[in-house]
Enzyme design. Structure first.
Site, PDB file in Angstrom:
ATOM      1  N   HIS A  57     -11.612   3.836   5.515  1.00 21.77           N
ATOM      2  CA  HIS A  57     -10.475   3.199   4.949  1.00 21.77           C
ATOM      3  C   HIS A  57      -9.157   3.528   5.276  1.00 21.77           C
ATOM      4  O   HIS A  57      -8.210   2.721   4.697  1.00 21.77           O
ATOM      5  CB  HIS A  57     -10.638   3.335   3.279  1.00 21.77           C
TER       6      HIS A  57
ATOM      7  N   ASP B  29      -2.659   3.220   6.716  1.00 21.83           N
ATOM      8  CA  ASP B  29      -4.136   2.593   7.009  1.00 21.83           C
ATOM      9  C   ASP B  29      -3.960   2.209   8.585  1.00 21.83           C
ATOM     10  O   ASP B  29      -4.636   1.423   9.068  1.00 21.83           O
ATOM     11  CB  ASP B  29      -4.456   1.490   6.376  1.00 21.83           C
TER      12      ASP B  29
ATOM     13  N   HIS C  45      -0.216   3.892   1.626  1.00 21.57           N
ATOM     14  CA  HIS C  45      -0.859   4.286   2.850  1.00 21.57           C
ATOM     15  C   HIS C  45      -0.360   3.471   4.051  1.00 21.57           C
ATOM     16  O   HIS C  45      -0.624   2.257   3.913  1.00 21.57           O
ATOM     17  CB  HIS C  45      -2.121   4.833   2.783  1.00 21.57           C
TER      18      HIS C  45
ATOM     19  N   ASP D 189       0.777  -1.181   0.020  1.00 23.22           N
ATOM     20  CA  ASP D 189      -0.099  -0.105   0.019  1.00 23.22           C
ATOM     21  C   ASP D 189       0.859   1.307   0.040  1.00 23.22           C
ATOM     22  O   ASP D 189       1.808   1.058   0.655  1.00 23.22           O
ATOM     23  CB  ASP D 189      -0.977  -0.008   1.331  1.00 23.22           C
TER      24      ASP D 189
ATOM     25  N   ASP E  33      -3.131   1.474  -5.013  1.00 20.59           N
ATOM     26  CA  ASP E  33      -2.468   2.582  -4.926  1.00 20.59           C
ATOM     27  C   ASP E  33      -1.146   2.482  -4.376  1.00 20.59           C
ATOM     28  O   ASP E  33      -0.286   3.238  -4.351  1.00 20.59           O
ATOM     29  CB  ASP E  33      -3.289   3.761  -3.996  1.00 20.59           C
TER      30      ASP E  33
ATOM     31  N   ASP F 163      -3.447  -2.842  -1.930  1.00 17.77           N
ATOM     32  CA  ASP F 163      -4.236  -1.739  -2.266  1.00 17.77           C
ATOM     33  C   ASP F 163      -3.612  -1.367  -3.717  1.00 17.77           C
ATOM     34  O   ASP F 163      -2.265  -0.985  -3.894  1.00 17.77           O
ATOM     35  CB  ASP F 163      -4.067  -0.422  -1.337  1.00 17.77           C
TER      36      ASP F 163
ATOM     37  N   GLU G  16      -9.486  -1.061  -3.785  1.00 17.74           N
ATOM     38  CA  GLU G  16      -9.148   0.363  -4.435  1.00 17.74           C
ATOM     39  C   GLU G  16      -9.348   0.665  -5.751  1.00 17.74           C
ATOM     40  O   GLU G  16      -8.783   1.588  -6.330  1.00 17.74           O
ATOM     41  CB  GLU G  16      -8.235   1.149  -3.558  1.00 17.74           C
TER      42      GLU G  16
END
Length: 307
Positions: free
Chosen positions: A139, A126, A124, A122, A227, A225, A270
């Site tokens: 999320h 999270d 991020h 990911d 992204d 994810d 996502e």
């Protein structure tokens, strides 16, 4: 040998603020995921999508968490279905939807593993908490919730909490963290490969170290994810961050994970077709799933013995 793969879609966009990611599961299906896996020799059952109700969208619960009741209900349903998939001895392949669905996925898995490992692929962390989240979007919280931090109703989905131990988590591709997330990472000692480490070490070394780090787990879940990849390769995501993992690096990671034969479940989340370019991001998801589940550029046989 082929796996028994059970696909489950979770068309939820309630964990964040941009509409469209609810169409992600069907976009991945349209890109040919079932056919791709069957061509690899797997037995595939597509269980369709979990019903996601918009009834409680923008609910006025006594919290800053957006759509808490609706997100909670969907994740309870998801937890039950993932638990059933595991008990049927199939490989759960969960298609999102926003990343808040990892709460339900990990809750269902945790009922079947005592030392579950998690690879969090990911951009991020999270890892936000209700009082550290800048947005209130759930999320941005699923890994924290699964580690036992967050709103009690989310943390306590399923039969136990936390769902995963800090020492059983590896994060890869991280490049956008809020201050509260940085503090939590340092507080509980999470293993994180930011893009700095990915660039410095190379993906080959990152995956080798990851699998060695998780060697004492009794199952390993991949939560990916889209992204995590660079927006040039995956434009159809809600929160793109420049400077991400490349398409080829991601394939190398999936191929190496496949070679270990230690991944016991996976989710890909996502994908937002509204923001995509001709379903490009969904097609990348299918490509990566194919690599994770054994697809090779060239199948090789052991060298013949010479006399």
């Amino acid at each position: 040998m082929g796996k028994n793969i059970s696909i489950l879609g979770v068309p939820m966009d309630l964990g964040q603020s941009r509409r469209g990611v609810n169409m992600g599961p069907d976009a991945i299906r349209y890109a040919g995921i079932v056919e791709r896996l069957e061509e690899l020799g797997h037995s595939v059952v597509d269980n369709g999508n979990i019903a996601v109700s918009n009834k409680d969208r923008n609910d006025l619960s006594l919290t800053n968490l957006k759509n808490l009741h609706a997100v909670l209900k969907t994740n309870i349903d998801l937890q039950e279905q993932v638990d059933n998939i595991i008990k049927s001895q199939a490989f759960p392949l969960i298609l999102g939807g926003d990343h808040s669905i990892a709460i339900g996925t990990l809750a269902g898995l945790a009922q079947n593993y005592s030392d579950l490992g998690v690879i969090w692929f990911d951009a991020h962390g999270d890892l936000n908490l209700p009082d550290t989240s800048p947005s209130g979007n759930i999320h941005g919280m699923p890994l924290a919730v699964s580690l036992g931090y967050g709103h009690p109703s989310l943390v306590n989905i399923g039969s136990k909490a936390p769902k995963v131990k800090p020492e059983n988590v590896v994060m890869i591709g991280i490049r956008d963290l809020d201050e509260g997330e940085k503090e939590l990472i340092n507080q509980i000692g999470l293993k994180v490969y930011t893009m700095h480490e990915v660039d410095k070490l190379g993906m080959n070394q990152v995956i080798l170290e990851t699998m060695d780090y998780l060697k004492n787990t009794d199952g390993i879940h991949l939560s990916l994810d889209l992204d995590g990849l660079d927006p040039l390769d995956c434009p159809g995501v809600g929160t793109p961050v420049n400077g991400g993992i490349s398409y080829r690096e991601s394939h190398l990671a999936m191929e190496m994970l496949a070679d270990t034969n230690l991944i016991t479940s996976a989710e890909f989340v996502e994908v937002n077709p509204i923001l995509d370019e001709r379903n490009k991001t969904a097609e990348v998801a299918v490509d990566l799933i194919g690599s994770l589940l054994g697809e090779k550029i060239l199948k090789t046989s052991p060298p013949k013995a010479t006399v």
